[in-house]
Design a protein around this motif. Structure first.
Motif: not given
Length: 249
Positions: A15-27, A197-206, A234-240
């Motif tokens: 994030s930067f100044g008044a601009w918020t990026m990402g769901n850091d508190a939840l991730a 697809r994100i989850l499938g790639q993540a599990l293949a790498i793992a 989609e990152s938060l759902g995939v991370l969970r």
């Protein structure tokens, strides 16, 4: 496959100044390593301070995420910096983040360059040596996180010469080229949006299994840490889901 053999990391503090990026508190509770922006591509002093405090609260390892000085381009544009300049700008950003870490009773645990700088290290020995030297000069034993490739002999050789340990990173939500480099963001399909697809790639790498590159051909990587970008919707759902799978393994 378990939490000890594959860490989860996320780019945060962008994030930067008044601009918020990402769901850091939840991730943050879902990851092992937080790559925190140091003010050159994103982040500001208050964001850095809050991000460090959030990581400490959740017991997450803090990595410096230095970039080219490119706020307008979010650090995704290569700049014609000399190796001497790159060494200095990495040290500058490391020092800024370390100040907030020390104030919070912790320290920078590793370095992961951001964006164009990260990608340039794959192709430019002099720049990689400059970043390795910055890590070594800042603190003995400070690891550098680099892109996991099918063959990392070059990175291992240069890091050994510099006396810097390496962490190899793979990406769950980015498409790969046949040579193991990330597909440029300007290319269609370079960033995965489908959570399955994100989850499938993540599990293949793992599991150190092959997965499809951007042309549909198999590629296999060995990584210490897996990145899910915090700015991907989609990152938060995939991370969970991924956190639950890794913890249950």
């Amino acid at each position: 496959m378990n939490k000890a053999t594959l860490l989860l990391n996320c780019d945060m503090g962008e994030s930067f100044g008044a601009w918020t990026m990402g769901n850091d508190a939840l991730a943050m509770p879902l990851i092992d390593q937080a790559n925190l922006a140091c003010g050159y591509h994103a982040g500001d002093p208050l964001t850095m301070q809050r991000s460090v405090a959030l990581a400490v609260r959740h017991g997450v390892s803090i990595g410096a995420h230095p970039a080219y000085p490119d706020l307008q381009g979010f650090g995704r544009r290569s700049l014609s910096c000399s190796p001497e300049e790159v060494r200095a700008l990495v040290l500058y950003q490391l020092g800024a983040l370390e100040a907030f870490c020390r104030a919070a009773g912790t320290q920078v645990a590793y370095v992961k360059p951001h964006g164009a700088l990260y990608n340039d290290l794959v192709r430019n020995d002099a720049l990689l040596e400059a970043v390795l030297d910055a890590c070594r000069s800042f603190r003995s034993g400070l690891p550098l996180m680099v892109l996991a490739l099918p063959d990392n002999c070059r990175e291992a050789r240069l890091a050994e010469a510099a006396g810097v340990p390496l962490l190899f990173e793979a990406f769950a939500d980015r498409a790969y080229q046949a040579d193991g480099q990330l597909a440029p963001r300007r290319v269609a399909g370079a960033v995965h949006q489908d959570p399955e697809r994100i989850l499938g790639q993540a599990l293949a790498i793992a599991r150190r299994q092959p997965f499809a590159d951007i042309d549909g051909k198999p590629i296999r990587l060995q990584a210490d840490s897996l990145c899910v970008h915090g700015d991907n919707p989609e990152s938060l759902g995939v991370l969970r889901r991924l956190r639950a799978l890794l913890d249950a393994a």
